[in-house]
Design an enzyme around this catalytic site. Structure first.
Site, PDB file in Angstrom:
ATOM      1  N   ASP A   1       0.829  -1.216   0.000  1.00  9.80           N
ATOM      2  CA  ASP A   1       0.000   0.000   0.000  1.00  9.80           C
ATOM      3  C   ASP A   1       0.863   1.266   0.000  1.00  9.80           C
ATOM      4  O   ASP A   1       1.993   1.262   0.485  1.00  9.80           O
ATOM      5  CB  ASP A   1      -0.910  -0.021   1.244  1.00  9.80           C
ATOM      6  CG  ASP A   1      -2.056   0.968   1.123  1.00  9.80           C
ATOM      7  OD1 ASP A   1      -2.425   1.335  -0.012  1.00  9.80           O
ATOM      8  OD2 ASP A   1      -2.597   1.366   2.170  1.00  9.80           O
TER       9      ASP A   1
ATOM     10  N   ASN B   1     -11.068  -2.857  -5.215  1.00 13.86           N
ATOM     11  CA  ASN B   1     -10.355  -1.843  -5.998  1.00 13.86           C
ATOM     12  C   ASN B   1     -11.039  -1.515  -7.332  1.00 13.86           C
ATOM     13  O   ASN B   1     -10.689  -0.523  -7.988  1.00 13.86           O
ATOM     14  CB  ASN B   1      -8.895  -2.255  -6.238  1.00 13.86           C
ATOM     15  CG  ASN B   1      -8.008  -2.129  -5.005  1.00 13.86           C
ATOM     16  OD1 ASN B   1      -7.077  -2.901  -4.810  1.00 13.86           O
ATOM     17  ND2 ASN B   1      -8.281  -1.145  -4.148  1.00 13.86           N
TER      18      ASN B   1
HETATM   19  C1  IPE Z   1      -5.412  -2.743  -0.112  1.00  8.10           C
HETATM   20  O1  IPE Z   1      -5.111  -1.396  -0.319  1.00  8.10           O
HETATM   21  C2  IPE Z   1      -5.345  -3.496  -1.403  1.00  8.10           C
HETATM   22  C3  IPE Z   1      -4.045  -3.581  -2.039  1.00  8.10           C
HETATM   23  C4  IPE Z   1      -2.901  -3.179  -1.523  1.00  8.10           C
HETATM   24  C5  IPE Z   1      -4.030  -4.180  -3.348  1.00  8.10           C
HETATM   25  P1  IPE Z   1      -6.259  -0.309  -0.463  1.00  8.10           P
HETATM   26  O2  IPE Z   1      -5.565   1.004  -0.588  1.00  8.10           O
HETATM   27  O3  IPE Z   1      -7.186  -0.677  -1.551  1.00  8.10           O
HETATM   28  O4  IPE Z   1      -7.033  -0.449   0.921  1.00  8.10           O
HETATM   29  P2  IPE Z   1      -7.960   0.576   1.696  1.00  8.10           P
HETATM   30  O5  IPE Z   1      -8.958   1.111   0.714  1.00  8.10           O
HETATM   31  O6  IPE Z   1      -7.068   1.663   2.205  1.00  8.10           O
HETATM   32  O7  IPE Z   1      -8.552  -0.232   2.791  1.00  8.10           O
HETATM   33  C1  IPE Z   2      -1.741   0.186  -3.312  1.00  8.45           C
HETATM   34  O1  IPE Z   2      -1.505   1.551  -3.375  1.00  8.45           O
HETATM   35  C2  IPE Z   2      -1.949  -0.423  -4.672  1.00  8.45           C
HETATM   36  C3  IPE Z   2      -3.332  -0.796  -4.967  1.00  8.45           C
HETATM   37  C4  IPE Z   2      -4.315  -0.785  -4.115  1.00  8.45           C
HETATM   38  C5  IPE Z   2      -3.618  -1.212  -6.307  1.00  8.45           C
HETATM   39  P1  IPE Z   2      -2.686   2.601  -3.345  1.00  8.45           P
HETATM   40  O2  IPE Z   2      -3.071   2.918  -4.757  1.00  8.45           O
HETATM   41  O3  IPE Z   2      -3.789   2.141  -2.475  1.00  8.45           O
HETATM   42  O4  IPE Z   2      -1.949   3.837  -2.701  1.00  8.45           O
HETATM   43  P2  IPE Z   2      -2.554   4.869  -1.669  1.00  8.45           P
HETATM   44  O5  IPE Z   2      -3.055   4.075  -0.491  1.00  8.45           O
HETATM   45  O6  IPE Z   2      -3.648   5.592  -2.377  1.00  8.45           O
HETATM   46  O7  IPE Z   2      -1.397   5.737  -1.331  1.00  8.45           O
HETATM   47 MG    MG Z   3      -4.168   2.380  -0.481  1.00 11.50          MG
END
Ligand code: IPE
Ligand code: IPE
Ligand code: MG
Length: 225
Positions: free
Chosen positions: A12, A60
């Site tokens: 993340d 997602n």
């Molecule tokens: C969790 O991250 C999923 C992945 C890292 C693929 P998210 O960024 O989607 O999670 P939330 O929305 O903060 O819970």
């Molecule tokens: C994790 O990074 C990757 C996916 C969930 C695909 P994020 O895209 O959630 O990054 P932040 O949390 O917005 O920084």
């Molecule tokens: Mg995230």
């Protein structure tokens, strides 16, 4: 000392990493993919045998179409961009999650990665793409009912995705958030969990030493004394 056999990572912080630099979010995903390769190599070099990487959750899909499209493109391009490096590491790839709803090019990419790396004897990496922990349990229950094995702890376990892969010993989440976001809900029962502030694209191989030391400092009791 207990060894870290299976490390699972909620990768993340890609979007924030890009935003901090005034870059579009997709640049964060590109940097995140490079971090994934670095960290698989670092894990493999340190004798970790299984790794699970949370790449895309069943939630997602709610993101803007453009970002989802970019991520799907990234997953489709893995064989072209990374297969040589994956082979060099000796890494075997498995898919964790549902195929339903994934675009054909992503399914082709996953299938070719799994087939092309099936005989690699190094670290096994589960790519969690279109993965949800509740979804995995529901699909396992449906499969167990459909083939007549019924619902027990054992049959549910055997119908999860990739039942040959042992449960994660340590689940870590870079990026500062303190939640599982649906990751590995069944097999996480007795996993150790660690949260790190560093955004995923900033992770470097030395941080794997910190992760291993953090895990080894844990006292695993599994309900016993
Ligand atoms: C969790 O991250 C999923 C992945 C890292 C693929 P998210 O960024 O989607 O999670 P939330 O929305 O903060 O819970
Ligand atoms: C994790 O990074 C990757 C996916 C969930 C695909 P994020 O895209 O959630 O990054 P932040 O949390 O917005 O920084
Ligand atoms: Mg995230």
């Amino acid at each position: 000392m207990h060894s870290l056999d299976h490390l699972a990572i909620i990768m993340d912080g890609n979007g924030r990493w890009a935003e901090e630099r005034g870059l579009p979010r997709h640049e964060g995903h590109k940097a995140g993919a490079l971090a994934a390769l670095r960290m698989v190599e670092a894990a493999s070099a340190r004798g970790i045998r299984y790794m699970t990487l949370y790449c895309f959750s069943t939630e997602n899909w709610k993101r803007p179409r453009k970002e989802v499209g970019f991520l799907m493109g990234l997953f489709s391009d893995i064989p072209a961009h990374y297969l040589d490096a994956i082979d060099r590491i000796g890494c075997r790839i498995l898919h964790l999650g549902s195929r339903e709803g994934l675009p054909q090019p992503v399914l082709r990419s996953i299938d070719s990665l799994v087939a092309r790396t099936a005989r690699n004897s190094g670290i096994t990496v589960q790519a969690a793409i279109n993965y949800g922990g509740v979804d995995e349990i529901v699909r396992a229950a449906r499969k167990a009912v459909a083939d007549g094995s019924g619902i027990t702890e054992e049959t549910l376990r055997m119908h999860l995705d990739n039942p040959e892969v042992p449960p994660p010993d340590f689940i870590i989440r870079p990026g500062g958030e303190k939640r599982l976001s649906g990751f590995m809900l069944y097999l996480s029962s007795y996993a150790e969990i660690g949260f790190y502030d560093t955004l995923w694209p900033d992770w470097n191989p030395e941080m794997m030493d910190t992760v291993i030391a953090d895990y080894q400092a844990r006292n695993r009791r599994f309900g016993g004394l």
